[in-house]
Design an enzyme around this catalytic site. Sequence first.
Site, PDB file in Angstrom:
ATOM      1  N   SER A 100       0.695  -1.196   0.065  1.00 21.67           N
ATOM      2  CA  SER A 100      -0.041  -0.005  -0.014  1.00 21.67           C
ATOM      3  C   SER A 100       0.688   1.090  -0.034  1.00 21.67           C
ATOM      4  CB  SER A 100      -0.928  -0.090   1.247  1.00 21.67           C
ATOM      5  OG  SER A 100      -0.352  -0.334   2.165  1.00 21.67           O
ATOM      6  N   HIS A 149      -1.955  -8.976   1.362  1.00 24.80           N
ATOM      7  CA  HIS A 149      -1.761  -7.949   2.064  1.00 24.80           C
ATOM      8  C   HIS A 149      -2.966  -7.543   3.126  1.00 24.80           C
ATOM      9  CE1 HIS A 149       0.174  -4.137   3.320  1.00 24.80           C
ATOM     10  NE2 HIS A 149      -0.501  -3.244   2.300  1.00 24.80           N
ATOM     11  N   HIS A 181       5.441 -12.977   6.916  1.00 33.03           N
ATOM     12  CA  HIS A 181       5.938 -11.829   6.452  1.00 33.03           C
ATOM     13  C   HIS A 181       6.796 -11.623   5.659  1.00 33.03           C
ATOM     14  CE1 HIS A 181       6.097  -7.454   6.958  1.00 33.03           C
ATOM     15  NE2 HIS A 181       4.774  -7.538   7.471  1.00 33.03           N
ATOM     16  N   ARG A 210       2.749  -5.587  16.492  1.00 36.21           N
ATOM     17  CA  ARG A 210       1.469  -4.999  16.605  1.00 36.21           C
ATOM     18  C   ARG A 210       0.480  -6.125  16.865  1.00 36.21           C
ATOM     19  NH1 ARG A 210       1.445  -3.510  10.199  1.00 36.21           N
ATOM     20  NH2 ARG A 210       2.294  -5.599  10.181  1.00 36.21           N
ATOM     21  N   ASP A 219      -2.484  -9.182  11.198  1.00 38.31           N
ATOM     22  CA  ASP A 219      -3.993  -9.686  10.839  1.00 38.31           C
ATOM     23  C   ASP A 219      -4.559 -11.174  11.501  1.00 38.31           C
ATOM     24  OD1 ASP A 219      -4.294  -7.762   8.817  1.00 38.31           O
ATOM     25  OD2 ASP A 219      -2.810  -8.756   7.632  1.00 38.31           O
TER      26      ASP A 219
HETATM   27  N1  NMX Z   1       0.832 -19.958   4.623  1.00 41.09           N
HETATM   28  C1  NMX Z   1       1.170 -20.640   3.796  1.00 41.09           C
HETATM   29  N2  NMX Z   1       2.479 -20.663   2.911  1.00 41.09           N
HETATM   30  C2  NMX Z   1       3.026 -19.403   3.373  1.00 41.09           C
HETATM   31  C3  NMX Z   1       2.749 -18.453   4.250  1.00 41.09           C
HETATM   32  C4  NMX Z   1       1.566 -18.696   5.008  1.00 41.09           C
HETATM   33  N3  NMX Z   1       1.122 -18.142   6.095  1.00 41.09           N
HETATM   34  N4  NMX Z   1       3.491 -17.660   4.206  1.00 41.09           N
HETATM   35  C5  NMX Z   1       4.470 -17.665   3.360  1.00 41.09           C
HETATM   36  N5  NMX Z   1       4.234 -18.868   2.469  1.00 41.09           N
HETATM   37  C6  NMX Z   1       4.715 -19.605   1.536  1.00 41.09           C
HETATM   38  C7  NMX Z   1       4.825 -18.784   0.294  1.00 41.09           C
HETATM   39  O1  NMX Z   1       3.296 -18.499  -0.257  1.00 41.09           O
HETATM   40  C8  NMX Z   1       5.860 -18.928  -0.537  1.00 41.09           C
HETATM   41  O2  NMX Z   1       5.422 -20.082  -1.238  1.00 41.09           O
HETATM   42  P1  NMX Z   1       5.807 -20.579  -2.758  1.00 41.09           P
HETATM   43  O3  NMX Z   1       7.467 -20.672  -2.809  1.00 41.09           O
HETATM   44  O4  NMX Z   1       5.071 -21.791  -3.286  1.00 41.09           O
HETATM   45  O5  NMX Z   1       5.663 -19.211  -3.475  1.00 41.09           O
HETATM   46  C9  NMX Z   1       6.928 -19.382   0.375  1.00 41.09           C
HETATM   47  O6  NMX Z   1       6.275 -19.585   1.574  1.00 41.09           O
HETATM   48  C10 NMX Z   1       7.844 -18.247   0.884  1.00 41.09           C
HETATM   49  O7  NMX Z   1       7.315 -17.086   1.016  1.00 41.09           O
HETATM   50  P2  NMX Z   1       8.077 -16.134   2.252  1.00 41.09           P
HETATM   51  O8  NMX Z   1       9.359 -15.877   1.562  1.00 41.09           O
HETATM   52  O9  NMX Z   1       8.168 -16.712   3.674  1.00 41.09           O
HETATM   53  O10 NMX Z   1       6.824 -14.942   2.201  1.00 41.09           O
HETATM   54  P3  NMX Z   1       6.810 -13.905   1.123  1.00 41.09           P
HETATM   55  O11 NMX Z   1       7.464 -12.820   1.550  1.00 41.09           O
HETATM   56  O12 NMX Z   1       6.575 -13.969  -0.272  1.00 41.09           O
HETATM   57  O13 NMX Z   1       5.080 -13.311   1.241  1.00 41.09           O
HETATM   58  C11 NMX Z   1       3.359 -12.909   2.943  1.00 41.09           C
HETATM   59  C12 NMX Z   1       4.796 -12.701   2.491  1.00 41.09           C
HETATM   60  C13 NMX Z   1       2.586 -12.212   4.062  1.00 41.09           C
HETATM   61  C14 NMX Z   1       2.610 -12.479   1.726  1.00 41.09           C
HETATM   62  C15 NMX Z   1       3.117 -14.417   3.135  1.00 41.09           C
HETATM   63  O14 NMX Z   1       3.625 -14.633   4.394  1.00 41.09           O
HETATM   64  C16 NMX Z   1       1.751 -14.656   3.236  1.00 41.09           C
HETATM   65  O15 NMX Z   1       0.902 -15.056   2.209  1.00 41.09           O
HETATM   66  N6  NMX Z   1       0.869 -14.900   4.539  1.00 41.09           N
HETATM   67  C17 NMX Z   1      -0.568 -15.067   4.660  1.00 41.09           C
HETATM   68  C18 NMX Z   1      -1.177 -13.851   4.313  1.00 41.09           C
HETATM   69  C19 NMX Z   1      -1.185 -12.762   5.316  1.00 41.09           C
HETATM   70  O16 NMX Z   1      -1.265 -12.886   6.295  1.00 41.09           O
HETATM   71  N7  NMX Z   1      -0.781 -11.463   4.687  1.00 41.09           N
HETATM   72  C20 NMX Z   1      -0.851 -10.512   5.644  1.00 41.09           C
HETATM   73  C21 NMX Z   1       0.705  -9.549   5.591  1.00 41.09           C
HETATM   74  C22 NMX Z   1       0.397  -8.571   6.753  1.00 41.09           C
HETATM   75  N8  NMX Z   1      -0.277  -7.641   6.259  1.00 41.09           N
HETATM   76  O17 NMX Z   1      -1.200  -6.752   6.841  1.00 41.09           O
HETATM   77  O18 NMX Z   1      -0.162  -7.007   5.063  1.00 41.09           O
HETATM   78  C1  MLT Z   2       1.859  -3.782   6.621  1.00 44.66           C
HETATM   79  O1  MLT Z   2       1.433  -3.384   7.573  1.00 44.66           O
HETATM   80  O2  MLT Z   2       1.861  -3.045   5.468  1.00 44.66           O
HETATM   81  C2  MLT Z   2       2.030  -5.287   6.303  1.00 44.66           C
HETATM   82  O3  MLT Z   2       2.829  -5.818   7.477  1.00 44.66           O
HETATM   83  C3  MLT Z   2       2.672  -5.791   5.217  1.00 44.66           C
HETATM   84  C4  MLT Z   2       4.370  -5.395   4.934  1.00 44.66           C
HETATM   85  O4  MLT Z   2       5.077  -4.551   5.699  1.00 44.66           O
HETATM   86  O5  MLT Z   2       4.925  -5.854   4.025  1.00 44.66           O
END
Ligand code: NMX
Ligand code: MLT
Length: 426
Positions: A233, A263, A309, A318, A364
């Site tokens: 964002s 996100h 994350h 948080r 979240d």
């Molecule tokens: N559940 C399942 N798989 C996961 C998760 C999870 N919670 N977190 C990471 N992975 C997987 C990810 O999809 C990736 O898989 P692949 O190699 O098949 O593409 C692998 O683990 C490596 O990912 P990371 O490097 O650990 O994470 P990345 O930096 O790419 O993504 C998020 C970060 C936040 C997008 C990821 O952890 C996620 O999808 N979490 C669940 C959604 C979530 O809670 N998002 C909110 C973040 C905070 N916010 O408010 O924005």
């Molecule tokens: C945020 O608050 O923007 C989320 O934790 C995602 C991020 O920092 O990448």
Amino acid sequence: MTSLREKLAEKIPHMREEIARLVADHGDKVISEVTVAQAYGGMRGVKCMVCDTSQVDPDKGLILRGTPLAQLTHCSPEEIFFLLLTGELPTEKELASLRSDLAARSEVPKYIFDILRRLPLSSHPMAMLSAAILALEEGSKFRLRYNEGMAKTEYWEAALDDALDLIAKLPVVAAAVYRIRYELGDLIPRDPQLDWSANLTHMMGVPDEGGELGKLMRLYLALHADHEGGNVSANLCHVAGSALSDPYYAVSAGLNGLAGPLHGLANQECLRFHIAVRDEFDGVPTKEQLTKHAWDLLNSGRVIPGFGHAVLRQTDPRYTALRDFALEHCPDAPMVKLANMMFEVIPGVLTEHGKAKNVWPNVDALSGVLLYSYGVTQPRFYTAIFGVSRALGMLSQLIVNRAMGTPITRPKSVPTAWIKEQVGTY
Ligand code: NMX
Ligand code: MLT
């Protein structure tokens, strides 16, 4: 002149001078390198932009203008906004001045409510919020002054003017989205006696006899404001703002990214996950039942919302702040008990799964659980509240960027053929 404007006017020349000197003296010093994996992998870890409002340390989490979040959880969202912009918490007088300035700017033109009412009831609240912000763009002073030929040194003042207008109106607009989208009856007028976050709670009209939802909303809106510059964002807002698109366009762009399930929408998805588990097991499951449910979700190719994350490698502070709130105010709420069980089980499952670099909960994982426990039972609305808060951070960053004269964002992309040439083995 508001005291916030005066304070910024005093600080900005020094900030400009410091950065100009830094770039002149050390402009060619290398601070980051980019690997092939990073170029294909969402630029993770590449240090290629500056954000002075806050930073996210992988282990310590959010640090706002040098102060760890844990030391700021008593602050109101308005105080956090002032801190992000100026680097200092406001005095009582400065806070009162900011609040009265926001109150004076809070009137929302009627056509905004007409637009919201004409959108289909199946619209997502984030689409409604973003559309309303775009419709408010009609009042942009930044665009008006730009068209009149304002000097570059004045951009930040016009951006601040728009930012204060937009921030002032956001609780009114978000509450209208809530009441219109969920057919909750007439809109509730703003109460001039209440501050920014209390007004959002008041105008949503959710019963709050003990005042606990109000306390939660204040904390929620303070916690979600800023998370350095690279999150989706803030980054989207930054890129749009760098083209000198005015703050309304830029914030709307940022919110459109916040609406993604990886996100800010994880907020909604996480509560939906809790509801699915609760319904399947008629309450809090055993550890074995939850483990199996989580594996089923992972095996169906989905992520577990609220965990993981891109930067953090420990529990999000948080989340800890919300957990402290839950322990103090509602430890026995059924959804809170379920969230505690998630905290016990999910990190182990994700560790065994072996993919996520961070297996710990992010913000979240508890935010929606708490809103639900205090009667905001429409998960699709949660990210809109996140958006109201995130506007504080996005706009602070945008004002600082306009003050620093940050140029248009335009990184260089390269085709795969070029990468193959560089690695030399293809
Ligand atoms: N559940 C399942 N798989 C996961 C998760 C999870 N919670 N977190 C990471 N992975 C997987 C990810 O999809 C990736 O898989 P692949 O190699 O098949 O593409 C692998 O683990 C490596 O990912 P990371 O490097 O650990 O994470 P990345 O930096 O790419 O993504 C998020 C970060 C936040 C997008 C990821 O952890 C996620 O999808 N979490 C669940 C959604 C979530 O809670 N998002 C909110 C973040 C905070 N916010 O408010 O924005
Ligand atoms: C945020 O608050 O923007 C989320 O934790 C995602 C991020 O920092 O990448």
